[in-house]
Design a protein around this motif. Structure first.
Motif, short mmCIF file in Angstrom:
data_model
loop_
_atom_site.label_atom_id
_atom_site.label_comp_id
_atom_site.label_asym_id
_atom_site.label_seq_id
_atom_site.Cartn_x
_atom_site.Cartn_y
_atom_site.Cartn_z
N ALA A 1 25.38 57.55 -7.15
CA ALA A 1 26.51 58.29 -7.69
C ALA A 1 26.09 59.69 -8.13
O ALA A 1 26.78 60.68 -7.87
CB ALA A 1 27.13 57.52 -8.86
N ILE A 2 24.94 59.76 -8.80
CA ILE A 2 24.44 61.07 -9.25
C ILE A 2 24.10 61.96 -8.06
O ILE A 2 24.38 63.16 -8.06
CB ILE A 2 23.21 60.89 -10.17
CG1 ILE A 2 23.64 60.30 -11.51
CG2 ILE A 2 22.49 62.21 -10.38
CD1 ILE A 2 22.49 59.97 -12.43
N ALA A 3 23.52 61.37 -7.03
CA ALA A 3 23.18 62.15 -5.83
C ALA A 3 24.44 62.71 -5.18
O ALA A 3 24.47 63.87 -4.74
CB ALA A 3 22.41 61.29 -4.83
N ILE A 4 25.49 61.90 -5.09
CA ILE A 4 26.76 62.38 -4.52
C ILE A 4 27.31 63.52 -5.36
O ILE A 4 27.75 64.55 -4.84
CB ILE A 4 27.77 61.22 -4.44
CG1 ILE A 4 27.31 60.18 -3.41
CG2 ILE A 4 29.16 61.74 -4.09
CD1 ILE A 4 28.15 58.91 -3.40
N GLU A 5 27.28 63.35 -6.67
CA GLU A 5 27.83 64.37 -7.57
C GLU A 5 27.02 65.66 -7.52
O GLU A 5 27.58 66.76 -7.60
CB GLU A 5 27.84 63.82 -9.00
CG GLU A 5 28.42 64.78 -10.02
CD GLU A 5 28.45 64.18 -11.41
OE1 GLU A 5 28.58 64.95 -12.37
OE2 GLU A 5 28.34 62.94 -11.53
N ASP A 6 25.71 65.54 -7.37
CA ASP A 6 24.83 66.71 -7.50
C ASP A 6 24.48 67.38 -6.18
O ASP A 6 23.78 68.39 -6.18
CB ASP A 6 23.51 66.29 -8.18
CG ASP A 6 23.69 66.00 -9.67
OD1 ASP A 6 24.82 66.14 -10.16
OD2 ASP A 6 22.69 65.65 -10.31
N HIS A 7 24.94 66.86 -5.04
CA HIS A 7 24.38 67.36 -3.78
C HIS A 7 24.81 68.79 -3.45
O HIS A 7 24.24 69.41 -2.56
CB HIS A 7 24.70 66.39 -2.64
CG HIS A 7 26.06 66.56 -2.04
ND1 HIS A 7 27.20 66.02 -2.60
CD2 HIS A 7 26.47 67.19 -0.91
CE1 HIS A 7 28.24 66.32 -1.84
NE2 HIS A 7 27.83 67.02 -0.80
N TYR A 8 25.83 69.32 -4.15
CA TYR A 8 26.20 70.72 -3.95
C TYR A 8 25.36 71.66 -4.82
O TYR A 8 25.41 72.87 -4.64
CB TYR A 8 27.67 70.94 -4.29
CG TYR A 8 28.63 70.35 -3.29
CD1 TYR A 8 28.86 70.95 -2.05
CD2 TYR A 8 29.33 69.18 -3.58
CE1 TYR A 8 29.76 70.41 -1.14
CE2 TYR A 8 30.23 68.62 -2.68
CZ TYR A 8 30.44 69.25 -1.46
OH TYR A 8 31.32 68.71 -0.56
N LYS A 9 24.62 71.11 -5.77
CA LYS A 9 23.88 71.95 -6.71
C LYS A 9 22.60 72.50 -6.07
O LYS A 9 22.02 71.84 -5.20
CB LYS A 9 23.51 71.13 -7.95
CG LYS A 9 24.71 70.68 -8.77
CD LYS A 9 24.26 69.88 -9.99
CE LYS A 9 25.44 69.43 -10.83
NZ LYS A 9 25.02 68.63 -12.00
N PRO A 10 22.16 73.68 -6.51
CA PRO A 10 22.87 74.62 -7.39
C PRO A 10 23.97 75.35 -6.62
O PRO A 10 23.74 75.87 -5.54
CB PRO A 10 21.78 75.59 -7.85
CG PRO A 10 20.79 75.59 -6.74
CD PRO A 10 20.82 74.20 -6.16
N ARG A 11 25.16 75.39 -7.20
CA ARG A 11 26.31 75.97 -6.52
C ARG A 11 26.40 77.48 -6.71
O ARG A 11 27.07 78.16 -5.96
CB ARG A 11 27.59 75.32 -7.03
CG ARG A 11 27.71 73.84 -6.70
CD ARG A 11 28.66 73.14 -7.65
NE ARG A 11 28.14 73.17 -9.01
CZ ARG A 11 28.76 72.63 -10.06
NH1 ARG A 11 29.92 72.03 -9.88
NH2 ARG A 11 28.23 72.69 -11.26
N PHE A 12 25.74 77.99 -7.76
CA PHE A 12 25.78 79.43 -8.05
C PHE A 12 24.56 79.78 -8.86
O PHE A 12 23.81 78.89 -9.31
CB PHE A 12 27.07 79.79 -8.82
CG PHE A 12 27.32 78.90 -10.01
CD1 PHE A 12 26.72 79.13 -11.24
CD2 PHE A 12 28.16 77.79 -9.90
CE1 PHE A 12 26.94 78.31 -12.32
CE2 PHE A 12 28.39 76.95 -10.98
CZ PHE A 12 27.78 77.21 -12.19
#
Length: 716
Positions: free
Chosen positions: A455-466
């Motif tokens: 779940a954390i991997a799914i949530e974080d996979h766009y990071k770092p976004r900026f």
């Protein structure tokens, strides 16, 4: 010449809030710069910008009523063309004089001055200084023409015939020099001293500005308007903090929202509202986003220990009116936000009726890119790249994966997360709020009982976004984030969609910087070239090999990023010249170079290193880093070889342990023998064997000195 302060205001209908700050800054800066260029204001004259929802204004200090006259020397033409042999003006000269409003009478006063290899005639004249009316008209025209208007609109003037194009219809123009009106025009308006205040709360319907210095005060007192964008923003910040403190809470921090709200109100009044606690069952990111994006509200967060940062059911609004009884305002806003929150709750409830896995087939129906297939195709590529990264992690640092079982577990988590990571794109919530992609996937994964790591991997996979965004919190999230960004970069570079100039529609610079941050800040034992090479096969025949172009792109982005962090161009060039494969080592290498540069031996060794590099470049054939002790004739070359033989093993051992600063310092002892070598030894000896041996010694020295960085880049 006396001077007075100048005020210019353009009163318009409500300006685009997201553009107001830039519009105000541009209007003030361009108008003031034009006045200064005309000589009507000093170069250091104070400039005060004003911008509210219905006005752009500027005050320029100490503006003259007329600019001083200027002496000008104008080149006419070469003497050989302008005068005959007996010194009389030629027809060409007379024609030139007539074109500039002069005649033959000025010929005797013309200056003969050198102009390159010949002489030319110059006319000295005095240009009268511009009047304030002339200069301000020019400045006003420039300021309006250069406004960064997002989109113009066309409207009719009062005569019913003339059309004007501007960002919003303009209704009044104020131009005051001290107490006097400056008679300029703009957008079909003639300047005066009258403006309008707040639509509902002004004490007088029309505010007549007495002089340039009373503008802000009169608008505040008579017009109920805080004209300064900065002052209005500061007042909103103060009221937000005060209202939140009264509730024992904290307002959410959002600079962009603060700027937008500042651009929406003229007389801010912060009020506290609330909604039903049942909505707090919805993920707070959804509620916060709908309140900020749709309503421009400031959600309030809990400050209780252990609950810091949690959303509460209270929020702040910034009203543009101050009624004696604000209950109607607060109740109205509470009534407006309730359907928005109800929509978010409905989306959340509906989305949870389907599993993420059940949405996977739907990804094949969503086009990702015309040349790169669907989101389903993309998902499979991310899975393949994720597998490759896991195996590279194990190969480069086996100790990081304690057992075969742990390797398999990491690989399984990454694969499962990669398969599900994009499925929230098909949910109602992300359809309504695209900014929540990834975040909602994490919530839905937890709801389904998936492992927290997935779940954390799914949530974080766009990071770092900026820039400044947090990095993924676990190993599987880090691997998935790398795989996702590499898929985007390799794919788009592979079909030729490279950023050009200011245009970067796919945010590839941001993706590259994200990869760099992950590798550097996580200090991952990964080779960037190997990662790129492993990602390319996932695309099959869809792309051309982008390896070289992408490697150069990463090199450029890394260099820019390092310079922004405060490293000098020399330090960055020295380290990146070697194109280090493991970016996690770059900060250590930079620190080592900076420490080395502070040594007393650094300048001499850097200069010698540069000299050695030039000698090796000019050598015929390939120079081998080998030394035959029997061919060392001069005492200086024997001493250098001995010093190098003693220092190099220690420097190499330190280098292999990634102790880069110590490795470079171990070579500092070579300064004296290197200096002595160049003073006493002829490298390019006539004897070929002797010359090759000396070049071999220098090649050995060059390789030893440049393992951490190219030290020649530090030479002055």
């Amino acid at each position: 010449m006396t001077t007075q302060n100048l005020l210019v205001e353009l009163f318009v209908e409500e300006l685009p809030p997201k553009a107001l700050k830039k519009l105000g800054e541009s209007f003030a800066a361009t108008l003031a710069a034009s006045l200064k260029a005309s000589g009507l204001a000093a170069a250091d004259a104070a400039v005060t910008a004003y911008a509210s929802p219905r006005r752009l204004a500027v005050q320029v200090a100490a503006v003259a009523s007329r600019a001083t006259d200027r002496a000008v020397q104008q080149k006419l033409m070469p003497v050989t063309v302008a005068l005959t042999a007996d010194g009389q003006p030629t027809p060409a000269l007379l024609k030139k004089l007539a074109a500039i409003g002069a005649d033959a009478s000025v010929v005797p006063s013309l200056q003969r001055l050198p102009d390159g290899k010949a002489e030319a005639l110059f006319l000295d004249s005095v240009v009268p200084g511009a009047t304030l009316t002339e200069g301000l008209q020019k400045a006003l025209d420039e300021a309006l023409a250069k406004l960064p208007i997002p989109k113009v609109m066309t409207y009719q003037l009062a005569d019913g015939w003339s059309d004007v194009k501007f960002v919003r219809p303009a209704h009044k123009l104020v131009a005051l020099h001290g107490t006097h009106v400056v008679h300029v025009e703009a957008l079909g308006l003639k300047a005066g001293r009258e403006t309008l205040g707040h639509r509902f709360e002004a004490t007088t319907p029309v505010v007549a500005i007495e002089d340039a210095d009373s503008y802000a005060h009169q608008l505040r007192e008579q017009g109920a308007v805080i004209a300064s964008f900065a002052e209005r923003r500061a007042e909103i910040v103060r009221q937000l903090a005060s209202a939140a403190a009264a509730e024992g809470l904290k307002p959410i921090e959002d600079e962009a929202l603060l700027d937008e709200v500042t651009a929406l109100v003229e007389r801010p009044n912060v009020l506290t509202c609330q909604f039903e606690t049942e909505f707090l069952d919805v993920p707070q990111e959804c509620l916060i986003l709908t309140m900020k994006a749709n309503q421009k509200y400031f959600p309030l967060l809990d400050t209780t220990p252990g609950k810091e940062g949690r959303l509460t059911n209270k929020f702040l609004i910034v009203s543009n009116i101050r009624p004696a009884d604000a209950s109607a305002v607060t109740q109205g806003n509470e009534r407006v936000v309730r359907p928005r929150l109800a929509d978010a709750k409905f989306f959340f409830d509906q989305d949870r009726k389907k599993t993420l896995a059940s949405r996977v087939p739907g990804l094949s129906k969503v086009v990702y890119h015309g040349k790169l297939g669907t989101q389903g195709d993309r998902m499979e590529r991310v899975r393949a790249i994720g597998h490759a990264i896991v195996h590279q992690l194990a190969a480069h640092q086996p100790a990081s994966v304690q057992s075969h079982d742990e390797l398999q577990m990491l690989e399984h988590k990454v694969d499962q997360a990669a398969q599900l990571a994009k499925t929230d794109l098909l949910t109602d919530m992300v359809g309504e709020f695209p900014e929540l992609q990834g975040i909602m996937g994490g919530y839905y994964a937890r709801h389904e009982g998936l492992r927290d790591g997935v779940a954390i991997a799914i949530e974080d996979h766009y990071k770092p976004r900026f820039a400044g965004d947090a990095l993924p919190r676990n190993h599987s999230g880090t691997v998935l984030a790398l795989a996702d960004k590499l898929e985007t970069l390799v794919g788009l570079f592979g079909i030729g969609q490279l950023p050009t100039g200011d245009k970067d529609p796919f945010a590839l610079r941001r993706h590259a910087l994200g990869v760099i941050r992950l590798l550097v800040e996580k200090n991952l034992p990964l080779s960037l070239p190997e990662m790129l090479a492993a990602a390319i096969p996932a695309f099959g025949e869809l792309i051309e090999d982008p390896g070289l172009a992408l490697a150069d792109f990463f090199q450029d982005r890394l260099a820019v990023n390092l310079r922004e962090q405060g490293y000098s161009a020399q330090e960055v060039d020295a380290v990146l010249a070697l194109r280090p494969e493991r970016l996690g080592d770059v900060p250590k290498r930079l620190a080592a170079v900076r420490a080395f540069a502070g040594l007393p031996e650094a300048a001499s060794l850097a200069a010698a290193n540069k000299r050695i590099g030039n000698i090796l470049k000019k050598a015929e054939g390939e120079v081998q880093a080998k030394v035959d002790a029997a061919l060392l004739q001069e005492a200086a070359e024997r001493q250098l070889a001995a010093a190098l033989a003693e220092a190099q093993p220690q420097a190499d051992r330190l280098f292999e342990r990634h102790e880069y600063a110590a490795s470079l310092q171990a070579l500092a002892v070579l300064k004296a023998p290197v200096d002595a070598f160049f003073d006493a030894v002829m490298v390019n000896a006539e004897d070929p064997a002797l010359r090759a041996n000396r070049l071999g010694l220098l090649k050995t020295l060059h390789e030893a000195m440049n393992r951490v960085a190219d030290l020649s880049r530090l030479a002055a």
